[in-house]
Design a protein around this motif. Structure first.
Motif, PDB file in Angstrom:
ATOM      1  N   GLY A 253      -9.796 -13.938  16.732  1.00  0.00           N
ATOM      2  CA  GLY A 253      -8.965 -14.832  17.526  1.00  0.00           C
ATOM      3  C   GLY A 253      -9.287 -14.742  18.999  1.00  0.00           C
ATOM      4  N   LEU A 254      -8.743 -15.673  19.750  1.00  0.00           N
ATOM      5  CA  LEU A 254      -8.963 -15.708  21.196  1.00  0.00           C
ATOM      6  C   LEU A 254      -8.511 -14.397  21.842  1.00  0.00           C
ATOM      7  N   SER A 256      -9.959 -11.530  21.656  1.00  0.00           N
ATOM      8  CA  SER A 256     -10.572 -10.364  21.021  1.00  0.00           C
ATOM      9  C   SER A 256     -12.029 -10.234  21.436  1.00  0.00           C
ATOM     10  N   VAL A 257     -12.479  -8.999  21.606  1.00  0.00           N
ATOM     11  CA  VAL A 257     -13.889  -8.780  21.923  1.00  0.00           C
ATOM     12  C   VAL A 257     -14.770  -9.284  20.784  1.00  0.00           C
ATOM     13  N   TRP A 258     -14.215  -9.334  19.575  1.00  0.00           N
ATOM     14  CA  TRP A 258     -14.981  -9.818  18.417  1.00  0.00           C
ATOM     15  C   TRP A 258     -15.061 -11.341  18.390  1.00  0.00           C
ATOM     16  N   TYR A 259     -14.423 -12.015  19.349  1.00  0.00           N
ATOM     17  CA  TYR A 259     -14.554 -13.463  19.465  1.00  0.00           C
ATOM     18  C   TYR A 259     -15.852 -13.857  20.179  1.00  0.00           C
ATOM     19  N   VAL A 260     -16.476 -12.900  20.857  1.00  0.00           N
ATOM     20  CA  VAL A 260     -17.724 -13.191  21.557  1.00  0.00           C
ATOM     21  C   VAL A 260     -18.810 -13.680  20.596  1.00  0.00           C
ATOM     22  N   PRO A 261     -19.003 -13.050  19.409  1.00  0.00           N
ATOM     23  CA  PRO A 261     -19.971 -13.626  18.461  1.00  0.00           C
ATOM     24  C   PRO A 261     -19.635 -15.061  18.051  1.00  0.00           C
ATOM     25  N   ALA A 377     -14.546 -13.721  31.342  1.00  0.00           N
ATOM     26  CA  ALA A 377     -13.122 -13.474  31.577  1.00  0.00           C
ATOM     27  C   ALA A 377     -12.520 -12.611  30.475  1.00  0.00           C
ATOM     28  N   LEU A 378     -12.918 -12.874  29.231  1.00  0.00           N
ATOM     29  CA  LEU A 378     -12.424 -12.110  28.085  1.00  0.00           C
ATOM     30  C   LEU A 378     -12.817 -10.637  28.224  1.00  0.00           C
ATOM     31  N   LEU A 379     -14.076 -10.380  28.507  1.00  0.00           N
ATOM     32  CA  LEU A 379     -14.554  -8.996  28.607  1.00  0.00           C
ATOM     33  C   LEU A 379     -13.944  -8.294  29.825  1.00  0.00           C
ATOM     34  N   GLY A 380     -13.713  -9.048  30.899  1.00  0.00           N
ATOM     35  CA  GLY A 380     -13.056  -8.447  32.059  1.00  0.00           C
ATOM     36  C   GLY A 380     -11.650  -7.985  31.727  1.00  0.00           C
ATOM     37  N   ARG A 381     -10.939  -8.794  30.949  1.00  0.00           N
ATOM     38  CA  ARG A 381      -9.584  -8.407  30.547  1.00  0.00           C
ATOM     39  C   ARG A 381      -9.609  -7.192  29.636  1.00  0.00           C
TER      40      ARG A 381
END
Length: 404
Positions: A253-254, A256-261, A377-381
């Motif tokens: 889901g949005l 999550s670090v696993w959303y990067v793939p 932005a996701l990884l920064g959070r």
């Protein structure tokens, strides 16, 4: 452990000293309502709520699930909310008491009632943090002035679980083990993560020689779970397990670090993600136990809880913006300083803007935030939340926590 700022009561007594803090709790609620103003005026349909940063799952799910049918409709299985049972029951009850008929009027009613409940919840959480945290009233300010609270209060009903979880930690710190178990057990049925806090309490009890109190903690937790679960098992068992079944089958889901793939076009399967998330829970519990049992002195319960919850969030299958609300009281109970809080809040704010721009652009590529920038932005959070866990660990293991 002595507080570096022992300001728990003023000349007028604890209640009088807390009154200014309680008044400040209105600020994040008012900020949340102001942020919702465009949608309160025009509704939450279409893509416009993303561009106006006023999307609310609480408002949208009230309409799409038919929650206006009330608690009776939910018990019949006619309201497919994806929250744990206690939260779903409360949302259905609130929606069912609304005006009915016009969906927008019901949505406005639900958000209005939730704003009032949020005010009460923030005051309660602030009081408990002030009473149990290491920084007294200064710790309570971390709750009532939290930028993350202003961003997330009206997005979902997560605050119910956060309130029960904080009350459970307060009750344990004040040596009310049965009440602590009851609040954490109820919290588990409102939002799953309070179950992790029961583990933290158990390990702390072992470290501090309070093992006998765990019987009362367990009795309180089982009683609270039984009060909710037994009637549901008799009426409609699926209501008890629906949210966890949906979680097991879900993709990344949005947030999550696993959303990067997924952003790169190679999403992971639900089975792999479930295994990774479960492993994350195991790692989180292991780190929490190591912190509690291996520290030179007994760590604050908030520090251990913050480490465990933060690890679960950053390794989980999804990390929606509203889940960060879970961390607000833990940051205060861990005794972290405002500089750490504000670094985290800045990362949350950047991600908050980025996620809505990314979602809003999915239907209009010309206005879309590129996937690469959303990933940044996701990884920064995620990094900021991990930083909170590091700071909590340092605070718990430092010989002089006042320097942390």
């Amino acid at each position: 452990m002595t507080s570096p700022v022992p300001d728990r009561a003023g000349p007028g007594g604890p209640t009088a000293a807390f009154a200014p803090v309680a008044l400040l709790a209105a600020l994040p609620v008012l900020a949340s309502l102001w942020k919702q103003a465009p949608c309160l005026d025009r509704g939450w349909g279409g893509q416009e709520p993303f561009w106006r940063f006023c999307y609310s799952d609480l408002a949208v799910s009230t309409q799409t699930t038919g929650a206006s049918g009330g608690l009776a409709a939910w018990l019949r299985g006619d309201v497919p909310l994806d929250h744990p049972p206690l939260t779903s029951a409360l949302v259905s009850t609130v929606a069912g008491l609304g005006p009915g008929g016009d969906p927008l009027a019901t949505q406005r009613w639900v958000l209005g009632v939730w704003a009032l409940l949020s005010l009460v919840a923030l005051v309660l959480i602030g009081w408990w943090v002030r009473d149990a945290g290491p920084r007294g009233a200064l710790g309570a300010h971390h709750v009532v002035l939290a930028p993350v609270a202003a961003l997330t209060l009206l997005l979902s009903p997560d605050l119910l679980g956060v309130t029960l979880a904080t009350g459970g930690l307060w009750a344990w710190s004040r040596r009310h083990p049965a009440l602590a178990g009851a609040l954490l057990g109820a919290g588990f049925l409102a939002r799953t993560y309070p179950g992790l806090l029961l583990v933290v309490v158990a390990v702390l009890a072992w470290r501090t020689g309070r093992e006998r109190e765990l019987v009362r903690v367990a009795a309180g937790a089982l009683t609270a779970v039984a009060v909710v679960a037994v009637p549901l098992l008799l009426v409609r068992p699926v209501l008890l397990t629906r949210s966890w079944g949906l979680w097991a089958d879900s993709l990344a889901g949005l947030g999550s670090v696993w959303y990067v793939p997924t952003l790169s076009g190679s999403p992971w399967s639900a089975g792999v993600l479930t295994a990774v998330a479960v492993l994350g829970v195991v790692v989180a519990v292991g780190l929490g136990a190591l912190l509690v049992l291996g520290s030179p002195s007994v760590p604050r319960i908030g520090a251990a809880a913050l480490v465990v919850v933060a690890v679960v969030l950053v390794t989980g299958k999804s990390f929606p913006v509203q889940a960060s609300l879970w961390l607000v009281p833990l940051v205060a109970l861990a005794g972290l300083r405002w500089r750490d809080h504000l670094v985290w809040a800045l990362a949350e704010a950047v991600h908050f803007v980025a996620v809505w721009l990314y979602l809003g652009g999915l239907s209009d590529p010309d206005r879309s935030l590129p996937a690469g920038w959303y990933a940044v932005a996701l990884l920064g959070r995620v990094a900021a939340v991990a930083w909170l866990a590091v700071r909590a660990w340092q605070s718990a293991t430092s010989e002089d926590p006042r320097r942390i």
